[in-house]
Structure formats: structure tokens, C-alpha cells
Write a protein that holds these residues in place. Structure first.
Motif, PDB file in Angstrom:
ATOM      1  N   SER A   1       0.843  -1.207   0.000  1.00  0.00           N
ATOM      2  CA  SER A   1       0.000   0.000   0.000  1.00  0.00           C
ATOM      3  C   SER A   1       0.877   1.257   0.000  1.00  0.00           C
ATOM      4  CB  SER A   1      -0.958  -0.011   1.176  1.00  0.00           C
ATOM      5  OG  SER A   1      -0.219  -0.085   2.367  1.00  0.00           O
ATOM      6  N   ILE A   2       2.044   1.186   0.644  1.00  0.00           N
ATOM      7  CA  ILE A   2       2.921   2.375   0.671  1.00  0.00           C
ATOM      8  C   ILE A   2       3.402   2.682  -0.742  1.00  0.00           C
ATOM      9  CG2 ILE A   2       5.092   3.369   1.505  1.00  0.00           C
ATOM     10  CD1 ILE A   2       4.870   1.709   3.996  1.00  0.00           C
ATOM     11  N   TYR A   3       3.900   1.650  -1.423  1.00  0.00           N
ATOM     12  CA  TYR A   3       4.412   1.924  -2.775  1.00  0.00           C
ATOM     13  C   TYR A   3       3.287   2.369  -3.701  1.00  0.00           C
ATOM     14  CZ  TYR A   3       7.081   2.275  -6.877  1.00  0.00           C
ATOM     15  OH  TYR A   3       7.670   2.826  -7.982  1.00  0.00           O
ATOM     16  N   ASP A   4       2.145   1.744  -3.539  1.00  0.00           N
ATOM     17  CA  ASP A   4       1.004   2.088  -4.385  1.00  0.00           C
ATOM     18  C   ASP A   4       0.704   3.589  -4.300  1.00  0.00           C
ATOM     19  OD1 ASP A   4      -0.884   1.003  -6.166  1.00  0.00           O
ATOM     20  OD2 ASP A   4      -2.454   1.376  -4.681  1.00  0.00           O
ATOM     21  N   GLN A   5       0.793   4.101  -3.087  1.00  0.00           N
ATOM     22  CA  GLN A   5       0.511   5.523  -2.893  1.00  0.00           C
ATOM     23  C   GLN A   5       1.561   6.392  -3.597  1.00  0.00           C
ATOM     24  OE1 GLN A   5      -0.187   6.416   1.233  1.00  0.00           O
ATOM     25  NE2 GLN A   5      -0.261   8.615   0.776  1.00  0.00           N
TER      26      GLN A   5
ATOM     27  N   ALA B   1       3.314   5.555  -6.189  1.00  0.00           N
ATOM     28  CA  ALA B   1       3.136   5.413  -7.635  1.00  0.00           C
ATOM     29  C   ALA B   1       1.950   6.245  -8.122  1.00  0.00           C
ATOM     30  CB  ALA B   1       2.932   3.940  -7.972  1.00  0.00           C
ATOM     31  N   ILE B   2       0.854   6.160  -7.374  1.00  0.00           N
ATOM     32  CA  ILE B   2      -0.355   6.888  -7.786  1.00  0.00           C
ATOM     33  C   ILE B   2      -0.138   8.395  -7.701  1.00  0.00           C
ATOM     34  CG2 ILE B   2      -2.720   7.410  -7.008  1.00  0.00           C
ATOM     35  CD1 ILE B   2      -3.057   4.406  -6.524  1.00  0.00           C
ATOM     36  N   GLU B   3       0.593   8.821  -6.666  1.00  0.00           N
ATOM     37  CA  GLU B   3       0.856  10.254  -6.499  1.00  0.00           C
ATOM     38  C   GLU B   3       1.728  10.785  -7.643  1.00  0.00           C
ATOM     39  OE1 GLU B   3       1.066  11.039  -2.235  1.00  0.00           O
ATOM     40  OE2 GLU B   3       2.477  12.645  -2.748  1.00  0.00           O
TER      41      GLU B   3
ATOM     42  N   PHE C   1      12.226   2.182  -8.209  1.00  0.00           N
ATOM     43  CA  PHE C   1      13.028   3.312  -7.734  1.00  0.00           C
ATOM     44  C   PHE C   1      12.959   4.484  -8.724  1.00  0.00           C
ATOM     45  CE2 PHE C   1      16.968   5.709  -6.951  1.00  0.00           C
ATOM     46  CZ  PHE C   1      16.767   6.004  -5.620  1.00  0.00           C
ATOM     47  N   ALA C   2      13.044   4.175 -10.007  1.00  0.00           N
ATOM     48  CA  ALA C   2      12.998   5.241 -11.014  1.00  0.00           C
ATOM     49  C   ALA C   2      11.627   5.929 -11.010  1.00  0.00           C
ATOM     50  CB  ALA C   2      13.308   4.666 -12.396  1.00  0.00           C
ATOM     51  N   TRP C   3      10.600   5.171 -10.807  1.00  0.00           N
ATOM     52  CA  TRP C   3       9.232   5.708 -10.749  1.00  0.00           C
ATOM     53  C   TRP C   3       9.097   6.643  -9.542  1.00  0.00           C
ATOM     54  CZ3 TRP C   3       4.526   2.005 -11.962  1.00  0.00           C
ATOM     55  CH2 TRP C   3       3.323   2.723 -11.892  1.00  0.00           C
ATOM     56  N   TYR C   4       9.607   6.167  -8.398  1.00  0.00           N
ATOM     57  CA  TYR C   4       9.592   6.984  -7.174  1.00  0.00           C
ATOM     58  C   TYR C   4      10.360   8.288  -7.390  1.00  0.00           C
ATOM     59  CZ  TYR C   4      12.451   8.159  -2.977  1.00  0.00           C
ATOM     60  OH  TYR C   4      13.167   8.794  -2.006  1.00  0.00           O
ATOM     61  N   MET C   5      11.513   8.187  -8.036  1.00  0.00           N
ATOM     62  CA  MET C   5      12.315   9.408  -8.253  1.00  0.00           C
ATOM     63  C   MET C   5      11.643  10.349  -9.244  1.00  0.00           C
ATOM     64  SD  MET C   5      16.394   8.983  -8.009  1.00  0.00           S
ATOM     65  CE  MET C   5      16.643  10.717  -8.245  1.00  0.00           C
ATOM     66  N   ALA C   6      11.010   9.784 -10.253  1.00  0.00           N
ATOM     67  CA  ALA C   6      10.262  10.633 -11.195  1.00  0.00           C
ATOM     68  C   ALA C   6       9.199  11.409 -10.417  1.00  0.00           C
ATOM     69  CB  ALA C   6       9.630   9.778 -12.292  1.00  0.00           C
ATOM     70  N   GLY C   7       8.567  10.738  -9.468  1.00  0.00           N
ATOM     71  CA  GLY C   7       7.567  11.413  -8.631  1.00  0.00           C
ATOM     72  C   GLY C   7       8.167  12.593  -7.887  1.00  0.00           C
ATOM     73  N   LYS C   8       9.391  12.431  -7.405  1.00  0.00           N
ATOM     74  CA  LYS C   8      10.086  13.533  -6.704  1.00  0.00           C
ATOM     75  C   LYS C   8      10.331  14.691  -7.680  1.00  0.00           C
ATOM     76  CE  LYS C   8      11.083  11.749  -2.612  1.00  0.00           C
ATOM     77  NZ  LYS C   8      10.258  12.229  -1.516  1.00  0.00           N
TER      78      LYS C   8
END
Ligand code: PLP
Length: 359
Positions: free
Chosen positions: A43-47, A49-51, A241-248
Motif C-alpha cells: 500500500s505504501i508503494y502504491d501511494q 506510484a499513484i501520487e 526506484f525510477a518511478w519513485y524518483m520521477a515522482g520527486k
């Protein structure tokens, strides 16, 4: 110490983003683990990714008619999966040739379908302008039209998206997020992440839903856009990780003032560098004015014998990766969103000094 990085890609990322990532690298929140060690189904990663997706929708004002996919395989994989999916019946598509990357996309698609090059600015293997959309000779029976709005190697751009009567597909790898964009002009936009989006390993695709429904159902799921969309880009393990960083990076873009801010900054940076190059007899840029890129600025020295010295000395001054692509030679300054105007001033100061000593 960080220096000015003019690399075409993987490219400079805002230090603010890097530091934020550093801060939460070992443990994300109070999850007890890093983001890299987390299930993409948690659920943490999902959030996270969705954000990231909703921030991108916000930044680009992506309409409801379009979906965003977080894929792998780079823009190069898109060169293959686009014709596989969207020209599977007609086996025909139109391509515009304006530089090395559109040439590669044509070569890859040609292995699968009949490609018609409807406009070309190739001149003995070099490109100093782009074919104006008014000159594109679109075929009545092609399934889509493909072009590359910003040719990273030649620094050649088609700045205004053409309005055409066919699905329009654009390789925006080196220009996405540099300024606002009307997504509804396109049936599909795709981009490798490693310039304005984040680290390598992630590929974005923004696709009109009604167009995506026409993908090729005889292909394995991993090659079908609709299957990625149906699983929220989690058909298999995504590049978390790349998806998370793109979010940043998307949050940093929003906080900085969105794409209007970056348009202003990017045009200012490019204009400053082009003006200096044009004012000098020692440096030159061969691209016709209406097609000059705001992201990738190639330039040559009046004496190519000095190229090596220029590169050695610029590097010693903290100006990195200015070597032009091996296919065109000379220099190239890639000045993506995360390159501040101070980097352009530092480059110009060095160029002036180098000219004074060697011109
Ligand atoms: C415009 C353009 N298209 C395609 C590519 C290839 O991208 P990838 O390495 O992600 O496959 C690049 C890489 O620099 C590019 O600049």
C-alpha cells in the motif's frame, strides 16, 4: 563537489531532489525499509506510484481522454512496440525524418511494417533543419504519423505540434516537461526518463484511451499498451526506484512553478547561449533559427583541431560532458530543466576565455 553537467542523458537531476532522496534512502518514512526493498504491490508503494502519476497529470494537464503508463525498455522499445500495436492491420505508417532518433525509429519500424518517410530534412547524413509540418505528405491509408519533436543529437526541433487528421505519435524523450504541451494534440507521446523526468530505467507513455484500445491483441501482454494500462503499469514488476524518483522530480517541477516557469527559464537559457554563439566568429551553431532546440545546443569551434583542448579545459573548469555526439562531432550543451541559468553563464564565461586565448 557537484559540477555543471551538460550530459544529453542520463542527465542532470536537481540537487534538491537528490538530497531529498538521500534523506529517505535508507528508510522510507517509518516503513522499516527503503523504497527499493518494498513490494510494488504494497500500500505504501502504491501511494507513491499513484501520487507520481497524478502529479504528472497535473503538470501536463493531461485530459481524461488519455492515460499515463510507466514502462521499461526505453524509447527504443517504443520504436518497435508502436508499429507492432498500431499498424498491425494496415501495415502502413508515416514517419518524418529530422535527425538520428527519427532515423532509428524508421529503421526499427521498417522491420515490421511498410514505413513511408513523408518528409525528410536529411542532407548527406546531416540535419540542420526540420521538415515543416505543412510539407508533410500524409498518406490516406497509413495508421499513424510519427515524428520526433526534439532531435537530441542534432539539436533540431519542431516546436509546434501539427494538427492532422490521423493519430499523431511523438518521441518526446528530450523535450517533455520543458514547457507546457497540449496533450490532446497527440494520440501518443513517449519518452525515456533519463533527461527531464528522472533516472534511466523508466519510460513514460501518454496514450489516448480510444487509440490504445486498438492495440494488437495477438501480441504477448507485455508488448500491449492496453494490458499495461489495465494493470496500472504493474503488469509485472515496474522500475520502482525510477518511478519513485520521477515522482520527486514532478513535485519539484510543481513547487518551482510548473511548466510555465520552466518554459520561461528554458527559453532564457537557450537564448542566452545562442546569442553568445551567434555573436562570436569562433563558435557556431548550424541549425536554422526556427528549428533550434531549447534543450540540446550543439556548437562547433572554427578550428576543430581545438576540440580536444576545449574539452580538457572545460572539464577542468567544472563543465562536464560537452562533447558532441560522435556522429556529428563538435560540442553539445544539453540544458534540461535541472540546469540553472548559472550553469549557462559559467559555460559562456569559459567559452569567452577560451576564445580569447585561442581565437
Ligand atoms: C529523442 C530520443 N529518442 C530516443 C532515444 C533512445 O532512448 P532510450 O535510450 O531510452 O531507448 C533517445 C536517447 O537519448 C533520444 O534522445
Amino acid at each position: 563537489m557537484r559540477k555543471w553537467n551538460f550530459c544529453a542523458g542520463p542527465a542532470v537531476i536537481s540537487e534538491e531532489v537528490l538530497k531529498e532522496v538521500q534523506n529517505e534512502l535508507v528508510e522510507w518514512g517509518d516503513s522499516g525499509m527503503s523504497i527499493m526493498e518494498m513490494s510494488h504491490r504494497s500500500s505504501i508503494y502504491d501511494q507513491v506510484a499513484i501520487e507520481a502519476k497524478s502529479d504528472l497529470v497535473d503538470i501536463l494537464s493531461i485530459p481524461d481522454t488519455h492515460d499515463v503508463l510507466f514502462l521499461q525498455g526505453g524509447a527504443t522499445q517504443q520504436f518497435a512496440t508502436i508499429p507492432m500495436n498500431f499498424a498491425s492491420d494496415s501495415k502502413k505508417a508515416d514517419y518524418v525524418l529530422s535527425g538520428t532518433w527519427s532515423k532509428k525509429s524508421i529503421a526499427e519500424a521498417s522491420k515490421l511494417i511498410n514505413v513511408k518517410t513523408i518528409a525528410s530534412s536529411e542532407n548527406n547524413g546531416s540535419y540542420t533543419k526540420a521538415p515543416h509540418p505543412d510539407s508533410w505528405n500524409i498518406s490516406p491509408d497509413s495508421s499513424y504519423v510519427h515524428y520526433c519533436p526534439n532531435e537530441t543529437i542534432q539539436g533540431v526541433s519542431i516546436h509546434k505540434a501539427p494538427i492532422i487528421d490521423k493519430p499523431l505519435i511523438a518521441d518526446m524523450s528530450s523535450v517533455i516537461l520543458s514547457e507546457p504541451l497540449d496533450v490532446s494534440d497527440f494520440s501518443m507521446i513517449y519518452a525515456g526518463a533519463q533527461k527531464n523526468i528522472g533516472p534511466a530505467g523508466l519510460t513514460l507513455a501518454i496514450i489516448e484511451k480510444s487509440f490504445m484500445e486498438q492495440d494488437n491483441n495477438s501480441l504477448p501482454n507485455i508488448l500491449r499498451y492496453s494490458q499495461h494500462a489495465a494493470s496500472g503499469s504493474m503488469l509485472n514488476t515496474p522500475p520502482t526506484f525510477a518511478w519513485y524518483m520521477a515522482g520527486k522530480v514532478f513535485k519539484w517541477i510543481k513547487k518551482s512553478g510548473g511548466l510555465n516557469y520552466f518554459r520561461e527559464q528554458n527559453h532564457l537559457k537557450a537564448k542566452t547561449l545562442y546569442n553568445y554563439i551567434d555573436s562570436s566568429d569562433f563558435y557556431s551553431n548550424p541549425v536554422s533559427e526556427e528549428n533550434r532546440s531549447i534543450m540540446n545546443i550543439p556548437f562547433i569551434l572554427s578550428d576543430s583541431e581545438l576540440d580536444k583542448l576545449f574539452l580538457v579545459e572545460s572539464e577542468a573548469c567544472g563543465l562536464l560532458n560537452l562533447k558532441g555526439h560522435r556522429s556529428v562531432g563538435g560540442m553539445r550543451a544539453s540544458i534540461y530543466n535541472a540546469m540553472p541559468i548559472e550553469g549557462i553563464h559559467a559555460l559562456i564565461d569559459f567559452m569567452k576565455d577560451f576564445e580569447q586565448r585561442n581565437g
